[in-house]
Write a protein that holds these residues in place. Sequence first.
Motif, PDB file in Angstrom:
ATOM      1  N   SER A  14       8.541  -4.777 -19.145  1.00 61.44           N
ATOM      2  CA  SER A  14       7.206  -4.946 -18.568  1.00 61.44           C
ATOM      3  C   SER A  14       6.160  -5.421 -19.569  1.00 61.44           C
ATOM      4  O   SER A  14       5.034  -5.740 -19.182  1.00 61.44           O
ATOM      5  CB  SER A  14       6.735  -3.616 -17.939  1.00 61.44           C
ATOM      6  N   VAL A  15       6.506  -5.447 -20.843  1.00 63.61           N
ATOM      7  CA  VAL A  15       5.590  -5.950 -21.867  1.00 63.61           C
ATOM      8  C   VAL A  15       5.671  -7.478 -21.846  1.00 63.61           C
ATOM      9  O   VAL A  15       6.667  -8.057 -22.261  1.00 63.61           O
ATOM     10  CB  VAL A  15       5.962  -5.411 -23.264  1.00 63.61           C
ATOM     11  N   SER A  16       4.638  -8.132 -21.350  1.00 64.55           N
ATOM     12  CA  SER A  16       4.653  -9.582 -21.182  1.00 64.55           C
ATOM     13  C   SER A  16       4.321 -10.297 -22.486  1.00 64.55           C
ATOM     14  O   SER A  16       3.173 -10.302 -22.934  1.00 64.55           O
ATOM     15  CB  SER A  16       3.654 -10.004 -20.103  1.00 64.55           C
ATOM     16  N   SER A  17       5.328 -10.915 -23.069  1.00 60.15           N
ATOM     17  CA  SER A  17       5.126 -11.641 -24.324  1.00 60.15           C
ATOM     18  C   SER A  17       4.131 -12.781 -24.147  1.00 60.15           C
ATOM     19  O   SER A  17       3.264 -13.007 -25.005  1.00 60.15           O
ATOM     20  CB  SER A  17       6.458 -12.204 -24.821  1.00 60.15           C
ATOM     21  N   ALA A  18       4.235 -13.502 -23.041  1.00 55.63           N
ATOM     22  CA  ALA A  18       3.368 -14.657 -22.814  1.00 55.63           C
ATOM     23  C   ALA A  18       1.900 -14.261 -22.754  1.00 55.63           C
ATOM     24  O   ALA A  18       1.041 -14.895 -23.379  1.00 55.63           O
ATOM     25  CB  ALA A  18       3.776 -15.374 -21.523  1.00 55.63           C
ATOM     26  N   ILE A  19       1.605 -13.222 -22.013  1.00 52.04           N
ATOM     27  CA  ILE A  19       0.213 -12.789 -21.861  1.00 52.04           C
ATOM     28  C   ILE A  19      -0.345 -12.288 -23.180  1.00 52.04           C
ATOM     29  O   ILE A  19      -1.469 -12.638 -23.572  1.00 52.04           O
ATOM     30  CB  ILE A  19       0.104 -11.708 -20.768  1.00 52.04           C
ATOM     31  N   ASN A  37       2.903 -19.369 -14.389  1.00 53.77           N
ATOM     32  CA  ASN A  37       4.011 -18.494 -14.766  1.00 53.77           C
ATOM     33  C   ASN A  37       3.843 -17.996 -16.201  1.00 53.77           C
ATOM     34  O   ASN A  37       3.692 -18.808 -17.115  1.00 53.77           O
ATOM     35  CB  ASN A  37       5.338 -19.248 -14.654  1.00 53.77           C
ATOM     36  N   PRO A  38       3.880 -16.675 -16.427  1.00 54.08           N
ATOM     37  CA  PRO A  38       3.782 -16.147 -17.791  1.00 54.08           C
ATOM     38  C   PRO A  38       5.114 -16.219 -18.520  1.00 54.08           C
ATOM     39  O   PRO A  38       5.805 -15.205 -18.706  1.00 54.08           O
ATOM     40  CB  PRO A  38       3.325 -14.702 -17.570  1.00 54.08           C
ATOM     41  N   GLY A  39       5.477 -17.431 -18.918  1.00 56.07           N
ATOM     42  CA  GLY A  39       6.725 -17.641 -19.634  1.00 56.07           C
ATOM     43  C   GLY A  39       6.545 -18.712 -20.695  1.00 56.07           C
ATOM     44  O   GLY A  39       5.500 -19.367 -20.769  1.00 56.07           O
ATOM     45  N   ALA A  40       7.569 -18.905 -21.502  1.00 53.07           N
ATOM     46  CA  ALA A  40       7.470 -19.810 -22.648  1.00 53.07           C
ATOM     47  C   ALA A  40       7.178 -21.252 -22.233  1.00 53.07           C
ATOM     48  O   ALA A  40       6.419 -21.959 -22.901  1.00 53.07           O
ATOM     49  CB  ALA A  40       8.758 -19.746 -23.466  1.00 53.07           C
ATOM     50  N   THR A  41       7.789 -21.700 -21.140  1.00 47.66           N
ATOM     51  CA  THR A  41       7.582 -23.092 -20.710  1.00 47.66           C
ATOM     52  C   THR A  41       6.124 -23.351 -20.362  1.00 47.66           C
ATOM     53  O   THR A  41       5.549 -24.373 -20.744  1.00 47.66           O
ATOM     54  CB  THR A  41       8.479 -23.428 -19.508  1.00 47.66           C
ATOM     55  N   ASN A  42       5.514 -22.419 -19.641  1.00 42.24           N
ATOM     56  CA  ASN A  42       4.107 -22.612 -19.278  1.00 42.24           C
ATOM     57  C   ASN A  42       3.188 -22.451 -20.479  1.00 42.24           C
ATOM     58  O   ASN A  42       2.163 -23.127 -20.585  1.00 42.24           O
ATOM     59  CB  ASN A  42       3.694 -21.627 -18.175  1.00 42.24           C
ATOM     60  N   VAL A  43       3.541 -21.568 -21.400  1.00 40.63           N
ATOM     61  CA  VAL A  43       2.754 -21.422 -22.628  1.00 40.63           C
ATOM     62  C   VAL A  43       2.774 -22.732 -23.409  1.00 40.63           C
ATOM     63  O   VAL A  43       1.753 -23.178 -23.940  1.00 40.63           O
ATOM     64  CB  VAL A  43       3.291 -20.259 -23.494  1.00 40.63           C
ATOM     65  N   ALA A  54       3.158 -20.945 -29.989  1.00 41.45           N
ATOM     66  CA  ALA A  54       2.954 -19.882 -29.001  1.00 41.45           C
ATOM     67  C   ALA A  54       4.178 -19.750 -28.096  1.00 41.45           C
ATOM     68  O   ALA A  54       4.610 -18.632 -27.774  1.00 41.45           O
ATOM     69  CB  ALA A  54       1.708 -20.174 -28.171  1.00 41.45           C
ATOM     70  N   ALA A  55       4.751 -20.875 -27.689  1.00 41.32           N
ATOM     71  CA  ALA A  55       5.921 -20.846 -26.819  1.00 41.32           C
ATOM     72  C   ALA A  55       7.126 -20.257 -27.544  1.00 41.32           C
ATOM     73  O   ALA A  55       7.911 -19.502 -26.955  1.00 41.32           O
ATOM     74  CB  ALA A  55       6.233 -22.252 -26.326  1.00 41.32           C
ATOM     75  N   ALA A  56       7.294 -20.605 -28.826  1.00 45.67           N
ATOM     76  CA  ALA A  56       8.414 -20.086 -29.606  1.00 45.67           C
ATOM     77  C   ALA A  56       8.325 -18.567 -29.752  1.00 45.67           C
ATOM     78  O   ALA A  56       9.326 -17.851 -29.616  1.00 45.67           O
ATOM     79  CB  ALA A  56       8.455 -20.746 -30.974  1.00 45.67           C
ATOM     80  N   ILE A  57       7.115 -18.069 -30.028  1.00 44.79           N
ATOM     81  CA  ILE A  57       6.929 -16.620 -30.160  1.00 44.79           C
ATOM     82  C   ILE A  57       7.178 -15.929 -28.821  1.00 44.79           C
ATOM     83  O   ILE A  57       7.808 -14.867 -28.751  1.00 44.79           O
ATOM     84  CB  ILE A  57       5.512 -16.310 -30.669  1.00 44.79           C
ATOM     85  N   THR A  58       6.691 -16.543 -27.745  1.00 47.31           N
ATOM     86  CA  THR A  58       6.902 -15.993 -26.407  1.00 47.31           C
ATOM     87  C   THR A  58       8.383 -15.938 -26.063  1.00 47.31           C
ATOM     88  O   THR A  58       8.884 -14.922 -25.562  1.00 47.31           O
ATOM     89  CB  THR A  58       6.166 -16.843 -25.355  1.00 47.31           C
TER      90      THR A  58
END
Length: 199
Positions: A14-19, A37-43, A54-58
């Motif tokens: 439940s801890v959202s990396s993207a957010i 979408n709170p995911g790497a692709t959208n980041v 940011a996407a890599a960290i997500t």
Amino acid sequence: MLWGLSALAYLLGSVSSAIIVCRLMGLGDPREAGSGNPGATNVLRIGGERGKLAAAITLLGDLLKGLVAVLAARWAGLEGWQLGVVGFAAFLGHLYPLFFGFRGGKGVATFLGVLFGLNPLMGLAFAVIWLFVAKVLKISSAAALAASALSPLYVWWLSGQDQALTAVITLMAVLLWWRHRSNIVRLLRGEEKAPTQSR
């Protein structure tokens, strides 16, 4: 122990990396920009010059949620399908996070983390299929759909035909497809775009 670890895995998922990453990097809420979408692709899509980092960290954060959950369960003595259940709980937490109004991501990286925790070869199989399809079509959603659709086959084979574990992974794949239903519609219409393109 199984259900206690599954509950903890759900909270971890439940801890959202993207957010969190977007907030720390001043990129806004990924649920309110791009594809929503709170995911790497959208980041990557909304991140501008800092999008790749940011996407890599997500991606790493989401992958670790599935990996850590399964490895912790293995360390606690669980095996086989029970590891799959704990991984499923982390995956479910990512899709429907308790801490973020149950508005989560689509689960690709967390799915991958669960597979790596179960068996590195399973994770490698998913990654190879994803990379091949992404290279050919240059569409991340199509790559994720292909890699997840084939996952029951290689999990069944690499697990020694463990039917219970394969059933858990199949359920995860079905949920991943369900979360990608809007992408599937766009793919069928020929409207799905690469991550760096806006919708």
